[in-house]
Design an enzyme around this catalytic site. Structure first.
Site, mmCIF file in Angstrom:
data_model
loop_
_atom_site.group_PDB
_atom_site.id
_atom_site.type_symbol
_atom_site.label_atom_id
_atom_site.label_comp_id
_atom_site.label_asym_id
_atom_site.label_seq_id
_atom_site.Cartn_x
_atom_site.Cartn_y
_atom_site.Cartn_z
ATOM 1 N N GLY A 110 27.501 20.048 83.422
ATOM 2 C CA GLY A 110 26.978 20.303 84.761
ATOM 3 C C GLY A 110 25.724 21.148 84.694
ATOM 4 N N GLU B 212 31.500 25.556 91.951
ATOM 5 C CA GLU B 212 32.411 24.920 92.903
ATOM 6 C C GLU B 212 33.611 24.281 92.204
ATOM 7 O OE1 GLU B 212 30.400 22.559 95.887
ATOM 8 O OE2 GLU B 212 32.285 21.713 96.613
ATOM 9 N N ARG C 242 32.989 28.166 109.827
ATOM 10 C CA ARG C 242 32.934 26.703 109.859
ATOM 11 C C ARG C 242 34.211 26.023 110.301
ATOM 12 N NH1 ARG C 242 29.427 26.054 104.335
ATOM 13 N NH2 ARG C 242 27.557 26.853 105.329
ATOM 14 N N SER D 143 21.861 22.171 108.441
ATOM 15 C CA SER D 143 22.304 23.485 107.980
ATOM 16 C C SER D 143 22.931 24.350 109.056
ATOM 17 C CB SER D 143 21.116 24.231 107.396
ATOM 18 O OG SER D 143 21.446 25.587 107.245
ATOM 19 N N GLY E 279 24.120 22.190 87.782
ATOM 20 C CA GLY E 279 23.855 22.759 89.097
ATOM 21 C C GLY E 279 23.580 24.245 88.949
HETATM 22 C C1 LIG Z 1 24.413 19.463 101.805
HETATM 23 C C2 LIG Z 1 24.928 20.757 101.287
HETATM 24 C C3 LIG Z 1 24.373 21.958 101.725
HETATM 25 C C4 LIG Z 1 24.827 23.180 101.221
HETATM 26 N N1 LIG Z 1 24.246 24.327 101.644
HETATM 27 C C5 LIG Z 1 24.636 25.502 101.095
HETATM 28 C C6 LIG Z 1 23.981 26.722 101.426
HETATM 29 O O1 LIG Z 1 23.051 26.749 102.214
HETATM 30 N N2 LIG Z 1 24.390 27.856 100.828
HETATM 31 C C7 LIG Z 1 25.413 27.878 99.922
HETATM 32 O O2 LIG Z 1 25.734 28.935 99.398
HETATM 33 N N3 LIG Z 1 26.046 26.735 99.594
HETATM 34 C C8 LIG Z 1 25.682 25.562 100.150
HETATM 35 N N4 LIG Z 1 26.332 24.408 99.792
HETATM 36 C C9 LIG Z 1 27.324 24.448 98.743
HETATM 37 C C10 LIG Z 1 26.653 24.563 97.390
HETATM 38 O O3 LIG Z 1 25.437 23.874 97.404
HETATM 39 C C11 LIG Z 1 27.492 23.993 96.269
HETATM 40 O O4 LIG Z 1 28.788 24.478 96.366
HETATM 41 C C12 LIG Z 1 26.947 24.405 94.935
HETATM 42 O O5 LIG Z 1 25.579 24.110 94.844
HETATM 43 C C13 LIG Z 1 27.694 23.759 93.798
HETATM 44 O O6 LIG Z 1 27.036 24.044 92.594
HETATM 45 P P1 LIG Z 1 27.681 23.672 91.205
HETATM 46 O O7 LIG Z 1 26.751 24.177 90.180
HETATM 47 O O8 LIG Z 1 29.077 24.156 91.161
HETATM 48 O O9 LIG Z 1 27.744 22.093 91.218
HETATM 49 P P2 LIG Z 1 26.620 20.965 91.445
HETATM 50 O O10 LIG Z 1 25.321 21.512 91.821
HETATM 51 O O11 LIG Z 1 27.238 19.940 92.313
HETATM 52 O O12 LIG Z 1 26.422 20.369 90.018
HETATM 53 C C14 LIG Z 1 27.370 19.583 89.389
HETATM 54 C C15 LIG Z 1 26.843 19.191 88.048
HETATM 55 O O13 LIG Z 1 27.874 18.611 87.283
HETATM 56 C C16 LIG Z 1 27.470 17.380 86.765
HETATM 57 N N5 LIG Z 1 28.650 16.526 86.705
HETATM 58 C C17 LIG Z 1 29.562 16.319 87.669
HETATM 59 N N6 LIG Z 1 30.510 15.492 87.233
HETATM 60 C C18 LIG Z 1 30.197 15.169 85.973
HETATM 61 C C19 LIG Z 1 30.800 14.344 84.999
HETATM 62 N N7 LIG Z 1 31.942 13.701 85.221
HETATM 63 N N8 LIG Z 1 30.173 14.234 83.801
HETATM 64 C C20 LIG Z 1 29.016 14.898 83.536
HETATM 65 N N9 LIG Z 1 28.427 15.699 84.422
HETATM 66 C C21 LIG Z 1 29.010 15.830 85.626
HETATM 67 C C22 LIG Z 1 26.402 16.868 87.672
HETATM 68 O O14 LIG Z 1 25.540 16.009 86.953
HETATM 69 C C23 LIG Z 1 25.713 18.162 88.070
HETATM 70 O O15 LIG Z 1 24.758 18.496 87.104
HETATM 71 C C24 LIG Z 1 25.887 23.188 100.290
HETATM 72 C C25 LIG Z 1 26.449 21.994 99.865
HETATM 73 C C26 LIG Z 1 25.991 20.786 100.359
HETATM 74 C C27 LIG Z 1 26.630 19.530 99.902
#
Ligand SMILES: Cc1cc2nc3c(=O)[nH]c(=O)nc-3n(C[C@H](O)[C@H](O)[C@H](O)COP(=O)(O)OP(=O)(O)OC[C@H]3O[C@@H](n4cnc5c(N)ncnc54)[C@H](O)[C@@H]3O)c2cc1C
Ligand code: FES
Lengths: 251, 638
Positions: free
Chosen positions: B41, B426, B331, B285, B43
């Site tokens: 990941g 997440e 929310r 948002s 993100g």
């Molecule tokens: C539209 C939207 C708006 C939001 N706005 C806000 C906000 O304003 N403020 C806030 O705090 N939060 C917000 N959130 C929530 C927040 O954006 C997310 O919870 C957070 O960015 C998740 O980050 P992460 O690094 O955990 O995962 P992600 O950013 O989802 O990254 C997941 C990563 O894992 C990889 N991956 C997934 N599955 C696999 C697999 N099987 N094999 C290989 N790689 C994989 C993907 O390629 C990616 O690189 C929002 C969410 C959404 C959907």
């Protein structure tokens, strides 16, 4: 509405590829362009045919995954719009829509409409960062930054890295992409320290990867889905030449 | 027999993390070079972790399914990122942020973890600023903040409506810097399909190269999952189309416990479903609720144009029901209130499934320019999708599946029940209880990645300095690879007539209806049955075109949908087990006469952590939640 699609089909990088024509009926003007492609694909699958491969993920214009050359324009006829944001209401009933991948030496086709854009990551790796390790930062408000500068930096930073600028350019230049990153970092005091090295390294890498030169036609700016301004290119040219004149060494 | 140990360090809340950090073991720089870490990941969580671990000198391998790490769905976060800076002098503090999150999560989160997330939030803002994230500033040149739902201070840092993009690009640039230095190796276009456990420890992963179709083995001394949320289980959601549960799910099947799977946040302000072909719901948002007022007509089934509905005929139901917080209630509360009005027949639009979000007063007061400055890109996005200009008439919005508070169970070290397997961002369950407050996910993801995992994983790896590079020809790798290959063969061999997407859509509808915003025991049982039936049908009649070799997007989709059935069932089981209403989990049977959620702290102040025992009979483990520092109260936003 009914439409005719002329789509570039190419099995893999080695395949020569060719256009195939598909008639698609009962397309809703409310569909997004990619939903129309989903619809076509579901039809193809039910006929036992291979669906058309295309990149996409967020479907809201921010991840930069999607990128299709539509009727001779990157991301299609609407300005300031990524392919996933484009709606079918912008096309006419019975229109023939030509659908191709990005065309550039630096973006080889992988399959159908999917191209390899890792060269853009390579450019960022060459210098598109500020070298501060985690844990060493001072309080964020220690560095006041004039709002105008920081807003400008933001305007440059909105680039989604889709590659439309390269696809739009007849020389396949990545100048707008590079200039936006150089400007974002150069406009902020944090990024000034490495500014001249950064611009040299990124430009050098861009040349090395087979992107073309810039001849100021500015199709890149016109077709950028995020309205990144070509003034950043002018700024980068100045930065680049002054970094050369100052003879700051690239190590 | 699994025994859950949260490993919360002793001592006063405010000292827990700093004391614990200084007691953690270290690994010297020469040894770090010999240790390998896999991060799945890119993100905010994954890219931040990988770059910091690279800076420390570990050998890091990073994976994502997109063509570039910069496309992780964190990029789509709009509104902002919280920190307890108290720059506004409005009484904010780490403790206040902590209390807001515990309360916002309806007292179903672990105190110590939440406090730590709040504690490191300030460093996150400092670091992002230092690496060039252009957060919004005031005319004095200092950082600006705004308010978000569920709180009464202004602590949300933002970059217009693109905060996620700007933060992600910050983490991505740090990641690129490490890749260029050679400490991190990037593997894009890879789907992680299984985790490899050797002698009880996570030692690697199995991936599918999405271009060549090759099944690959990758080994390391520890594995970090940062694979994001599984809100896409509803088919239509605010997530990216590729977001999935598969990586976390494969860990679950190998013995990692899955916590609170039914805690899924339904976001109140998304563009409503407009037609049957829709593939995605676009979020508007939450920050819009700072200036926008939510209303519906007081007249049932009112089909008039919103601008023709007079002020007296408008029901500002959030302001009416919750005068203290008004449009800024959390929310879950806002979502249910919208559903209540629509179910009662007052919804807007042709479908009656939407409410208005109105900016006319804000525009009149502050001028269009001010509103444009704050939300310009969101307004533009809205107009592009709907064809309606929100400067001229109210937006129409409706709740949509958005964020998964549930995820892999982790202890205070962010380690799952499989030693050496960590989960951050997440993908884990730990900080948001039964409901996440706006802008606290980016904060948690970046905090986990930059400031927590580097410490806790180092402590774990201090025991591994004598372990040589893990060979991938071990039996365990072969067995895991075989599992993956068999599943792929199985799915390709069904050779039915229906697309994976069509099943996904049907599954989403079942879960939305029976395990969505409002649930009840009977419905959940029904939902379970329906998912079971649909899953059986899938394995009889799904059609996956193409072969296992080479790029095959239908195969990628089908593999994900197959996992969504399984997690969908676990969601229903979890929701059925929790005989109370809390946060996003609203059971109709448990509500006050005013329709507010009724918790049952005596019986349900625990984390429900499920152990895989075959698809339909998971075993429940409970982690009791002990509240030492905050008092459990009914949430009140009135
Ligand atoms: C539209 C939207 C708006 C939001 N706005 C806000 C906000 O304003 N403020 C806030 O705090 N939060 C917000 N959130 C929530 C927040 O954006 C997310 O919870 C957070 O960015 C998740 O980050 P992460 O690094 O955990 O995962 P992600 O950013 O989802 O990254 C997941 C990563 O894992 C990889 N991956 C997934 N599955 C696999 C697999 N099987 N094999 C290989 N790689 C994989 C993907 O390629 C990616 O690189 C929002 C969410 C959404 C959907
Ligand atoms: S799919 Fe993300 S920008 Fe189009």
């Amino acid at each position: 509405m009914d439409i005719k699609l002329k789509i570039w089909r190419q099995k893999d990088a080695a395949d020569k590829g060719k256009f195939e024509t598909y008639d698609l009926k009962e397309v809703s003007p409310e569909m997004s362009f990619l939903e129309m492609m989903d619809y076509l694909n579901s039809k193809l699958i039910s006929e036992g045919k291979e669906p058309v491969a295309f990149d996409h993920d967020c479907r809201e214009g921010i991840c930069g995954s999607c990128g299709i050359y539509i009727n001779g324009r990157p991301h299609g006829p609407e300005r300031g719009t990524t392919t996933c944001e484009l709606r079918m209401r912008f096309f006419k009933n019975n229109e023939t829509i030509v659908v191709e991948p990005w065309r550039s030496r630096a973006f080889p086709v992988i399959k159908d409409l999917i191209v390899d854009r890792t060269s853009l990551d390579e450019i960022i790796k060459a210098g598109g960062f500020i070298s501060v390790d985690t844990g060493s930062a001072k309080d964020a408000n220690c560095i006041p930054i004039p709002k105008n500068n920081s807003d400008k930096a933001f305007d440059a930073a909105v680039c989604v890295g889709c590659g439309a600028c390269v696809a739009a350019c007849k020389n396949s230049s990545a100048m707008l992409f590079v200039a936006a990153k150089v400007a974002q970092m150069g406009l902020l005091p944090q990024g000034k320290v490495e500014a001249s090295i950064r611009v040299q390294k990124m430009v050098e890498k861009m040349d090395e990867l087979g992107f073309g030169f810039c001849s100021n036609i500015l199709a890149c700016e016109y077709d950028c889905p995020k309205h990144v301004s070509s003034e950043f290119i002018a700024k980068m040219n100045r930065d680049f030449f002054s970094s050369k004149v100052c003879k700051q060494k690239v190590i | 027999m699994i025994k859950l140990d949260s490993k919360i360090p002793p001592g006063p809340l405010a000292n827990k993390w700093s004391d614990y950090k200084s007691s953690l073991r270290l690994v010297n720089p020469a040894n770090k070079k010999k240790l390998e870490i896999i991060v799945v990941g890119t993100g905010l969580a994954g890219a931040s972790a990988a770059s910091s671990l690279g800076e420390l000198g570990y050998n890091v391998k990073v994976f994502c399914f997109q063509d570039s790490p910069r496309r992780a769905h964190s990029v789509a976060a709009q509104g902002g990122i919280n920190a307890a800076k108290n720059y506004k002098n409005d009484g904010d503090s780490i403790y206040r942020l902590f209390v807001d999150m515990v309360k916002g999560g309806d007292y179903r989160a672990r105190e110590a973890n939440v406090y730590r997330a709040a504690e490191v939030s300030n460093s996150v803002i400092d670091h992002y600023t230092a690496i060039g994230v252009p957060f919004a500033r005031d005319y004095g040149g200092l950082l600006d903040t705004r308010s978000f739902g569920g709180v009464q201070v202004s602590r949300t840092f933002y970059a217009k409506g693109q905060t996620g993009q700007q933060c992600l690009l910050g983490s991505y640039s740090a990641l690129c810097r490490q890749i260029s230095k050679g400490t991190v190796k990037m593997f894009p276009r890879r789907d992680m399909l299984d985790v490899v456990v050797v002698d009880g420890k996570a030692r690697g992963i199995i991936t599918r190269n999405l271009i060549t179709g090759e099944i690959e083995r990758h080994s390391a001394h520890a594995v970090v999952l940062a694979t994001g949320g599984y809100g896409t289980v509803f088919y239509l959601s605010t997530l990216a189309l590729g977001s999935n549960a598969s990586a976390a799910w494969s860990a679950y099947k190998q013995g990692a416990l899955f916590a609170n799977p039914s805690f899924i946040q339904i976001h109140p302000t998304s563009i409503p479903v407009l037609n049957d072909y829709q593939s995605k719901l676009t979020l508007m948002s939450e920050s819009l609720r700072n200036d926008g007022r939510v209303w519906v007509s007081k007249v049932e089934k009112d089909k008039r144009h919103p601008n023709d509905i007079s002020e007296e005929e408008r029901d500002y139901y959030l302001e009416r029901r919750y005068p203290a917080f008004g449009n800024l209630v959390p929310r879950d509360v806002a979502s249910r209130a919208a559903k209540e009005r629509c179910d009662a027949g007052f919804g807007a639009g042709d479908t009656g499934l939407s409410v208005y979000l109105d900016f006319s007063q804000a525009i009149a007061k502050q001028g269009q320019k001010a509103i444009e400055n704050k939300y310009g890109n969101l307004f533009e996005m809205y107009e592009k999708i709907t064809g309606v200009n929100p400067y001229k008439e109210p937006m129409r919005i409706y709740p949509a599946g958005h964020y998964t508070m549930g995820g892999l169970w982790v202890d205070y070290n962010l380690m799952t029940t499989i030693p050496g397997l960590f989960a951050i961002g997440e993908a884990n369950f730990s900080d948001h209880g039964a409901n996440r407050l706006g802008a606290s996910s980016l904060m948690q993801c970046a905090g986990d990645g930059f400031f927590i995992i580097p410490y806790t994983i180092t402590d774990y790896l201090s025991d591994e300095i004598k372990t040589p590079k893990i060979p991938t020809d071990k039996d365990e790798f072969a067995v895991a690879e075989k599992r993956v290959r068999e599943r792929i063969e199985k799915i390709l061999n069904v050779n039915g007539a229906k697309t994976a997407s069509s099943f996904h859509k049907r599954l989403g509808k079942i879960l939305w209806d029976y395990c969505g915003m409002i649930r009840n025991a009977e419905g959940l049982k029904k939902g379970l049955e329906l998912v079971d039936e649909l899953e059986a049908e899938f394995w009889k009649s799904v059609k996956v075109t193409g072969t296992k070799d080479g790029l095959n997007q239908e195969l990628e989709k089908a593999l994900r949908v197959a996992d969504f059935f399984e997690i969908g069932k676990l969601m229903c089981i979890d929701a059925l087990n929790r005989d109370e209403s809390c946060g996003a989990h609203f059971r109709e049977e448990y509500q006050t006469p005013q329709g507010e959620a009724m918790r049952n702290d005596e019986k349900f102040a625990f984390v429900a952590a499920w152990e895989y025992k075959g698809s339909n009979s998971p075993e429940l483990h409970k982690e009791e939640l002990k509240y030492e520092f905050v008092q459990l109260k009914a949430r009140d936003y009135k």
